[in-house]
Design a protein around this motif. Structure first.
Motif, PDB file in Angstrom:
ATOM      1  N   VAL A 221       1.862  -7.511   4.693  1.00 45.30           N
ATOM      2  CA  VAL A 221       1.512  -6.157   4.244  1.00 45.30           C
ATOM      3  C   VAL A 221       2.686  -5.224   4.481  1.00 45.30           C
ATOM      4  CG1 VAL A 221      -0.083  -4.215   4.496  1.00 45.30           C
ATOM      5  CG2 VAL A 221      -0.911  -6.558   4.865  1.00 45.30           C
ATOM      6  N   ILE A 222       2.982  -4.375   3.503  1.00 44.62           N
ATOM      7  CA  ILE A 222       3.937  -3.293   3.689  1.00 44.62           C
ATOM      8  C   ILE A 222       3.241  -1.987   3.343  1.00 44.62           C
ATOM      9  CG2 ILE A 222       4.920  -3.727   1.382  1.00 44.62           C
ATOM     10  CD1 ILE A 222       7.527  -2.436   2.446  1.00 44.62           C
ATOM     11  N   LEU A 223       3.293  -1.039   4.267  1.00 48.89           N
ATOM     12  CA  LEU A 223       2.721   0.289   4.064  1.00 48.89           C
ATOM     13  C   LEU A 223       3.876   1.250   3.771  1.00 48.89           C
ATOM     14  CD1 LEU A 223       0.200   2.230   4.267  1.00 48.89           C
ATOM     15  CD2 LEU A 223       0.942   2.636   6.619  1.00 48.89           C
ATOM     16  N   ILE A 224       3.899   1.803   2.563  1.00 50.17           N
ATOM     17  CA  ILE A 224       4.921   2.769   2.173  1.00 50.17           C
ATOM     18  C   ILE A 224       4.305   4.164   2.276  1.00 50.17           C
ATOM     19  CG2 ILE A 224       6.461   3.546   0.345  1.00 50.17           C
ATOM     20  CD1 ILE A 224       6.452   0.693  -0.761  1.00 50.17           C
ATOM     21  N   GLN A 225       4.813   4.947   3.222  1.00 49.28           N
ATOM     22  CA  GLN A 225       4.279   6.281   3.467  1.00 49.28           C
ATOM     23  C   GLN A 225       5.163   7.322   2.777  1.00 49.28           C
ATOM     24  OE1 GLN A 225       4.230   7.496   7.574  1.00 49.28           O
ATOM     25  NE2 GLN A 225       2.915   9.269   7.179  1.00 49.28           N
ATOM     26  N   LEU A 226       4.562   8.091   1.875  1.00 43.85           N
ATOM     27  CA  LEU A 226       5.286   9.118   1.127  1.00 43.85           C
ATOM     28  C   LEU A 226       4.911  10.509   1.614  1.00 43.85           C
ATOM     29  CD1 LEU A 226       4.710   7.887  -2.562  1.00 43.85           C
ATOM     30  CD2 LEU A 226       6.654   7.362  -1.100  1.00 43.85           C
TER      31      LEU A 226
ATOM     32  N   ILE B  52       0.860  -1.188   0.000  1.00 48.53           N
ATOM     33  CA  ILE B  52       0.000   0.000   0.000  1.00 48.53           C
ATOM     34  C   ILE B  52       0.892   1.233   0.000  1.00 48.53           C
ATOM     35  CG2 ILE B  52      -1.812   1.257   1.220  1.00 48.53           C
ATOM     36  CD1 ILE B  52      -2.515  -1.453   2.549  1.00 48.53           C
ATOM     37  N   ILE B  53       0.666   2.129  -0.957  1.00 49.90           N
ATOM     38  CA  ILE B  53       1.504   3.311  -1.118  1.00 49.90           C
ATOM     39  C   ILE B  53       0.621   4.542  -0.975  1.00 49.90           C
ATOM     40  CG2 ILE B  53       3.108   4.523  -2.645  1.00 49.90           C
ATOM     41  CD1 ILE B  53       3.556   1.724  -4.003  1.00 49.90           C
ATOM     42  N   THR B  54       0.886   5.353   0.051  1.00 48.83           N
ATOM     43  CA  THR B  54       0.003   6.465   0.378  1.00 48.83           C
ATOM     44  C   THR B  54       0.753   7.478   1.229  1.00 48.83           C
ATOM     45  OG1 THR B  54      -2.026   7.077   1.569  1.00 48.83           O
ATOM     46  CG2 THR B  54      -0.845   5.145   2.365  1.00 48.83           C
ATOM     47  N   ASP B  55       0.242   8.702   1.287  1.00 44.90           N
ATOM     48  CA  ASP B  55       0.819   9.687   2.203  1.00 44.90           C
ATOM     49  C   ASP B  55       0.204   9.561   3.600  1.00 44.90           C
ATOM     50  OD1 ASP B  55      -1.712  10.742   1.732  1.00 44.90           O
ATOM     51  OD2 ASP B  55      -0.986  12.415   0.533  1.00 44.90           O
ATOM     52  N   CYS B  56      -0.837   8.747   3.729  1.00 42.86           N
ATOM     53  CA  CYS B  56      -1.529   8.517   5.009  1.00 42.86           C
ATOM     54  C   CYS B  56      -2.251   9.761   5.514  1.00 42.86           C
ATOM     55  CB  CYS B  56      -0.572   8.003   6.095  1.00 42.86           C
ATOM     56  SG  CYS B  56       0.213   6.429   5.699  1.00 42.86           S
ATOM     57  N   LEU B  57      -2.406  10.779   4.680  1.00 41.24           N
ATOM     58  CA  LEU B  57      -3.117  11.982   5.098  1.00 41.24           C
ATOM     59  C   LEU B  57      -4.612  11.698   5.114  1.00 41.24           C
ATOM     60  CD1 LEU B  57      -1.129  14.725   3.156  1.00 41.24           C
ATOM     61  CD2 LEU B  57      -0.980  14.149   5.579  1.00 41.24           C
TER      62      LEU B  57
END
Length: 287
Positions: free
Chosen positions: A204-209, A181-186
């Motif tokens: 699961v890997i959460l990639i926060q940009l 999952i690729i997201t800014d988490c905003l």
């Protein structure tokens, strides 16, 4: 716009990927009766390290090439890539690789590319309040090139609803899976945690940009801030103590996301979008 030449950098990860993939295949096929009870799926070219017992010698006699028989177990891993396409991801300067959506999509496309090279399946989707699948289901290098065109045609817009999007996607997962999952988490972090919990039984890997201007903004003095996913705006004097408070809140925000993923036993990787792409991919690739 994403240029396909970035895949040349991703190619540098082939060796580690092949070692991992062939190790899994050997582990799954310890039995001397290789393939017994399994369903034949397809052929692929022999690679050093493959089990020679899987070579189809009749096919070699006709073609002079070594091909490996693939069984369903070899393609049992599915990599699901979900890239946030909400309005907050439409931020940054694409000329210096800081546009969040494009940078994040490149990371996701890198996962898809290496998954195809390992002869596993991938699914590539964007999401806001619901997931939208972009791939055609072929899991090939050519499909990745087609995905680049579809991503380039995408304009991030709208608001993110993490819980609704991820919970609805969870119902589509029916095999052993890695979810990227690729997201800014905003957005609402309780909603994010709820959505992640619905898929946490998988890897699961959460990639926060976040872009440099979000982590350490430049404006000073009288400044107007505008919401990226709403019509809200606020005029204030930005600098000094307020700037320090802002940076502390960003750090707390990133730490909060990491704490929530740790509770769910999910991998979290924070990536600033001014980082070199190869270094960013190396930091997030878990092949």
């Amino acid at each position: 716009m994403i240029n396909p030449t970035f895949l040349e950098e991703v190619d540098r990860f082939d060796a580690s990927l092949e070692q991992e993939a062939t190790g899994i295949q050997r582990g799954e096929q310890e039995s001397p009766d290789v393939g017994e009870g399994l369903t034949f799926s397809d052929y692929r070219r022999y690679s050093p390290g493959d089990d020679t017992r899987l070579i189809d010698w009749r096919l070699y006699g006709r073609t002079g090439e070594y091909y490996i028989k693939q069984f369903e177990e070899e393609r049992s891993l599915t990599v699901h890539v979900l890239v946030d396409a909400s309005a907050s991801m439409d931020y940054g300067d694409p000329d210096i690789d800081t546009h969040k959506f494009e940078f994040g999509a490149k990371l996701g496309l890198g996962y898809a590319y290496l998954t195809a090279e390992a002869h596993d399946d991938f699914k590539f989707s964007i999401f806001k309040d619901r997931p939208e699948r972009l791939d055609a289901g072929t899991s090939t290098r050519g499909e990745v090139l087609g995905l680049i065109d579809r991503v380039n045609e995408t304009t991030p817009r709208g608001e993110t609803d993490f819980a609704t999007a991820l919970e609805s996607y969870a119902g589509l997962i029916n095999s052993r899976s890695l979810i990227v999952i690729i997201t800014d988490c905003l957005g609402d972090l309780d909603s994010l945690e709820s959505g992640l919990a619905s898929i946490a039984q998988n890897d699961v890997i959460l990639i926060q940009l976040l872009a440099p201007g979000e982590v350490d903004p430049n404006p000073a003095g009288d400044t107007i801030f505008e919401g990226v996913e709403s019509d809200v705006s606020q005029r204030t004097y930005f600098g000094g103590r307020l700037l320090e408070q802002y940076r502390n809140r960003v750090d707390a925000f990133i730490n909060d996301v990491e704490a929530r993923t740790q509770r769910l036993r999910i991998t979290h990787a924070f990536v600033p979008t001014d980082q070199d792409f190869f270094d960013a991919f190396a930091a997030t690739w878990i092949g």
